[in-house]
Design a protein around this motif. Structure first.
Motif, mmCIF file in Angstrom:
data_model
loop_
_atom_site.group_PDB
_atom_site.id
_atom_site.type_symbol
_atom_site.label_atom_id
_atom_site.label_comp_id
_atom_site.label_asym_id
_atom_site.label_seq_id
_atom_site.Cartn_x
_atom_site.Cartn_y
_atom_site.Cartn_z
ATOM 1 N N GLN A 377 0.829 -1.206 0.000
ATOM 2 C CA GLN A 377 0.000 0.000 0.000
ATOM 3 C C GLN A 377 0.863 1.254 0.000
ATOM 4 O O GLN A 377 0.513 2.262 -0.628
ATOM 5 N N LEU A 378 1.993 1.219 0.688
ATOM 6 C CA LEU A 378 2.920 2.355 0.674
ATOM 7 C C LEU A 378 3.472 2.585 -0.732
ATOM 8 O O LEU A 378 3.596 3.739 -1.182
ATOM 9 N N MET A 379 3.804 1.513 -1.427
ATOM 10 C CA MET A 379 4.332 1.622 -2.790
ATOM 11 C C MET A 379 3.283 2.211 -3.728
ATOM 12 O O MET A 379 3.608 2.853 -4.726
ATOM 13 N N GLN A 380 2.000 2.007 -3.385
ATOM 14 C CA GLN A 380 0.910 2.556 -4.187
ATOM 15 C C GLN A 380 0.563 3.995 -3.796
ATOM 16 O O GLN A 380 -0.339 4.601 -4.378
ATOM 17 N N GLY A 381 1.265 4.513 -2.787
ATOM 18 C CA GLY A 381 1.046 5.895 -2.376
ATOM 19 C C GLY A 381 0.078 6.073 -1.225
ATOM 20 O O GLY A 381 -0.272 7.202 -0.877
ATOM 21 N N HIS A 382 -0.368 4.968 -0.622
ATOM 22 C CA HIS A 382 -1.308 5.066 0.497
ATOM 23 C C HIS A 382 -0.545 5.101 1.817
ATOM 24 O O HIS A 382 0.278 4.236 2.095
ATOM 25 N N HIS A 383 -0.816 6.095 2.623
ATOM 26 C CA HIS A 383 -0.313 6.140 3.990
ATOM 27 C C HIS A 383 -1.174 7.139 4.747
ATOM 28 O O HIS A 383 -1.689 8.103 4.181
ATOM 29 N N ALA A 384 -1.363 6.855 6.025
ATOM 30 C CA ALA A 384 -2.242 7.708 6.827
ATOM 31 C C ALA A 384 -1.947 7.486 8.295
ATOM 32 O O ALA A 384 -1.413 6.438 8.682
ATOM 33 N N PRO A 385 -2.283 8.479 9.162
ATOM 34 C CA PRO A 385 -2.085 8.294 10.602
ATOM 35 C C PRO A 385 -2.945 7.184 11.184
ATOM 36 O O PRO A 385 -2.632 6.629 12.232
ATOM 37 N N GLY A 386 -4.048 6.841 10.514
ATOM 38 C CA GLY A 386 -4.960 5.834 11.033
ATOM 39 C C GLY A 386 -4.647 4.436 10.541
ATOM 40 O O GLY A 386 -3.537 4.142 10.096
ATOM 41 N N PRO A 387 -5.636 3.544 10.598
ATOM 42 C CA PRO A 387 -5.436 2.142 10.216
ATOM 43 C C PRO A 387 -5.189 1.981 8.720
ATOM 44 O O PRO A 387 -5.541 2.855 7.916
ATOM 45 N N PRO A 388 -4.614 0.841 8.309
ATOM 46 C CA PRO A 388 -4.429 0.576 6.880
ATOM 47 C C PRO A 388 -5.759 0.337 6.183
ATOM 48 O O PRO A 388 -6.766 0.016 6.818
ATOM 49 N N ARG A 389 -5.753 0.512 4.888
ATOM 50 C CA ARG A 389 -6.961 0.279 4.096
ATOM 51 C C ARG A 389 -7.229 -1.220 3.948
ATOM 52 O O ARG A 389 -6.331 -2.040 4.122
ATOM 53 N N ALA A 390 -8.466 -1.542 3.587
ATOM 54 C CA ALA A 390 -8.779 -2.930 3.247
ATOM 55 C C ALA A 390 -7.976 -3.321 2.016
ATOM 56 O O ALA A 390 -7.768 -2.506 1.111
ATOM 57 N N HIS A 391 -7.504 -4.559 1.994
ATOM 58 C CA HIS A 391 -6.658 -5.036 0.897
ATOM 59 C C HIS A 391 -7.507 -5.815 -0.103
ATOM 60 O O HIS A 391 -8.617 -6.281 0.209
ATOM 61 N N ASP A 392 -6.963 -5.963 -1.283
ATOM 62 C CA ASP A 392 -7.632 -6.722 -2.340
ATOM 63 C C ASP A 392 -7.931 -8.140 -1.841
ATOM 64 O O ASP A 392 -7.016 -8.872 -1.446
ATOM 65 N N VAL A 393 -9.202 -8.520 -1.861
ATOM 66 C CA VAL A 393 -9.596 -9.832 -1.336
ATOM 67 C C VAL A 393 -9.012 -10.981 -2.152
ATOM 68 O O VAL A 393 -8.928 -12.116 -1.677
ATOM 69 N N GLU A 394 -8.610 -10.683 -3.398
ATOM 70 C CA GLU A 394 -8.039 -11.723 -4.256
ATOM 71 C C GLU A 394 -6.515 -11.758 -4.181
ATOM 72 O O GLU A 394 -5.886 -12.557 -4.879
ATOM 73 N N SER A 395 -5.912 -10.910 -3.337
ATOM 74 C CA SER A 395 -4.453 -10.866 -3.257
ATOM 75 C C SER A 395 -3.917 -12.144 -2.624
ATOM 76 O O SER A 395 -4.600 -12.810 -1.840
ATOM 77 N N TRP A 396 -2.679 -12.467 -2.952
ATOM 78 C CA TRP A 396 -2.067 -13.682 -2.402
ATOM 79 C C TRP A 396 -1.884 -13.560 -0.887
ATOM 80 O O TRP A 396 -1.983 -14.558 -0.166
ATOM 81 N N GLN A 397 -1.667 -12.324 -0.406
ATOM 82 C CA GLN A 397 -1.470 -12.138 1.028
ATOM 83 C C GLN A 397 -2.746 -12.460 1.815
ATOM 84 O O GLN A 397 -2.704 -13.181 2.821
ATOM 85 N N VAL A 398 -3.865 -11.919 1.366
ATOM 86 C CA VAL A 398 -5.130 -12.190 2.058
ATOM 87 C C VAL A 398 -5.470 -13.677 1.960
ATOM 88 O O VAL A 398 -5.946 -14.286 2.925
ATOM 89 N N GLY A 399 -5.198 -14.275 0.798
ATOM 90 C CA GLY A 399 -5.469 -15.699 0.625
ATOM 91 C C GLY A 399 -4.663 -16.561 1.585
ATOM 92 O O GLY A 399 -5.188 -17.507 2.185
ATOM 93 N N LYS A 400 -3.387 -16.229 1.751
ATOM 94 C CA LYS A 400 -2.534 -17.009 2.660
ATOM 95 C C LYS A 400 -2.947 -16.791 4.112
ATOM 96 O O LYS A 400 -2.979 -17.745 4.910
ATOM 97 N N ALA A 401 -3.286 -15.555 4.456
ATOM 98 C CA ALA A 401 -3.734 -15.269 5.822
ATOM 99 C C ALA A 401 -5.015 -16.030 6.134
ATOM 100 O O ALA A 401 -5.176 -16.607 7.222
#
Length: 474
Positions: A377-401
């Motif tokens: 998300q940082l590489m995509q330009g997303h950063h904020a003082p609060g929580p991270p954004r929801a991630h792509d449900v089809e991403s390999w990371q969410v799938g492995k988690a």
């Protein structure tokens, strides 16, 4: 912290006619059987009431409630519900019960299950011995145990007692500091400070006190170990260093929704020096990391990487390209280990595997997955003082988690291993489908029922509030 249940008959110091612990607590001394001395850190624990963490986040107004397990420990002459029983007498009468809860139940959750037994038995034995000499340590033990009973039994009186004991521990600590010489060699002082910051993390009402207790522990350990040319030679010293590092990690990562809740910045020099000290202080050579590690359990580099990327994510200025590339290069090694399902910790040749290896491995994988999604998300330009954004449900990371959580959803040992608390909490912010949210929600509920730490209640509440704001609902 760990997955174990302790029999009420504990190993004693073999003093006759009464052992030191029983004499101190006013208990009948019973000699243990051979079966009592078996290390059962991966045995199943007693079933507790299934209660949502959120039910414990509001102050209770009920009177003292003690479960049958705790009531059985009380002297039958004590009437808990007598109108004439004063608060002071009640406090005194409950001390043996509360102390026993610490020894038999709470303490077993503070040490990881796969470490060398000397870490477990060595620390508990020294606590029992030093409690007799130092009121500050005795009251810090009572504060932690009373707070834990409060969560288990829903008792407002136990919470009041916990805070009373906490205050008494602070007073005792002040007196001890005046009297003590060479504080760096004073284990009673260091143990008191450690239990006070654990109360802030795992109990209720003293969370913002954590930094001052951690800073005190840092000063003691710096004098004791970091300014000495020698490495770590005693199990308790390694336990103390790991405990402080883990508490720095937890306090610095803090709450995703309130990142400035604890504003104190810890000594980064200590972090670096302690990491180097641990790397050259393997007390049990040719054994796994987890066998040598009573508190951290997984490679220390993963805590450091997760903390660094989280701090970068919540920095309002945003990251620079070079920093991102450096973290990306470091993370690729760990992502490769995860995608290849490679162990991050090698078991020694003569080391017998138990319930823990898969637990440690998958906990490490969750730290890697969270770091990977944050960095993406940082590489995509997303950063904020609060929580991270929801991630792509089809991403390999969410799938492995998702795969890891499903694998362990009926695993009690996994639910009682505290190193998974933070990565599972963080994982919840990346989830967006009802099924994935329920996986995380149910996992935190199971962990609450197994450990009943205030930390888990805070994590669950933060996630529920964030999911509600995002419109995900229950």
């Amino acid at each position: 912290m760990g997955c174990r249940r302790r029999n009420r008959k504990k190993k004693c110091d073999e003093a006759r006619p009464e052992c030191l612990r029983c004499k101190t607590l006013g208990l009948r001394c019973e000699w243990p059987t051979a079966g009592d001395l078996v290390d059962r850190r991966c045995a199943s624990t007693r079933t507790r009431r299934s209660v949502s963490p959120q039910e414990h986040l509001e102050p209770k107004t009920a009177g003292l409630e003690v479960t049958s397990a705790h009531r059985a420990l009380l002297d039958p002459r004590i009437s808990l519900f007598s109108a004439s029983t004063t608060h002071q007498v009640l406090k005194q009468d409950l001390k043996p019960v509360i102390s026993r809860h610490f020894m038999d139940i709470y303490y077993g959750l503070l040490i990881l299950p796969n470490c060398h037994p000397e870490y477990y038995w060595g620390w508990i034995k020294e606590i029992q011995e030093l409690m007799v000499q130092h009121e500050s340590l005795q009251y810090s033990v009572l504060a932690n145990a009373a707070s834990h009973i409060h969560f288990i039994d829903d008792s407002s009186t136990m919470q009041e007692l916990a805070l009373t004991y906490y205050s008494q521990a602070l007073r005792g600590l002040s007196e001890l500091l005046v009297k003590a010489s060479q504080v760096e060699n004073h284990n009673g002082l260091l143990m008191t400070v450690m239990l006070l910051y654990l109360h802030g993390c795992l109990g209720r009402g003293t969370y913002t006190d954590i930094p001052r207790h951690v800073d005190a522990a840092i000063r003691i350990l710096t004098l004791r170990l970091l300014e000495s040319p020698k490495g770590i030679s005693r199990p308790f010293d390694r336990l103390a260093v790991e405990s402080v590092l883990y508490q720095i990690f937890l306090a610095t990562t803090g709450s995703w929704s309130n990142p400035t809740e604890i504003e104190d910045r810890f000594d980064t020099k200590f972090w670096t020096q302690a990491e180097q000290l641990l790397s050259r202080s393997t007390l049990f050579p040719d054994r796994s990391i987890s066998y040598n590690s009573p508190v951290l359990g997984i490679p220390f580099a993963l805590f450091k990487l997760a903390l660094s990327i989280k701090t970068l994510y919540q920095n309002p200025v945003g990251p620079d390209t070079q920093t991102l590339e450096e973290y990306k290069a470091e993370l690729e090694y760990w992502e490769c280990a995860l995608l290849c399902d490679r162990d991050v910790d090698a078991i020694g040749g003569d080391e017998e595997p138990n319930c823990a290896p898969q637990i440690y491995k998958d906990a490490a994988f969750l730290y890697i997955l969270n770091a990977s999604m944050l960095l993406e998300q940082l590489m995509q330009g997303h950063h904020a003082p609060g929580p991270p954004r929801a991630h792509d449900v089809e991403s390999w990371q969410v799938g492995k988690a998702r795969e890891i959580l499903k694998l362990h959803r009926n695993d009690g040992h996994w639910a009682r291993c505290y190193i998974g608390n933070w990565p599972i909490y963080t994982l919840g912010f990346f989830m967006s489908t009802p099924e994935d949210i329920d996986l995380v929600r149910n996992e935190l509920r199971r962990r609450w029922n197994c450990m009943q730490f205030g930390q888990i209640g805070r994590f669950a509440t933060d996630l529920e509030n964030t999911w509600a704001k995002r419109g995900y609902g229950n």
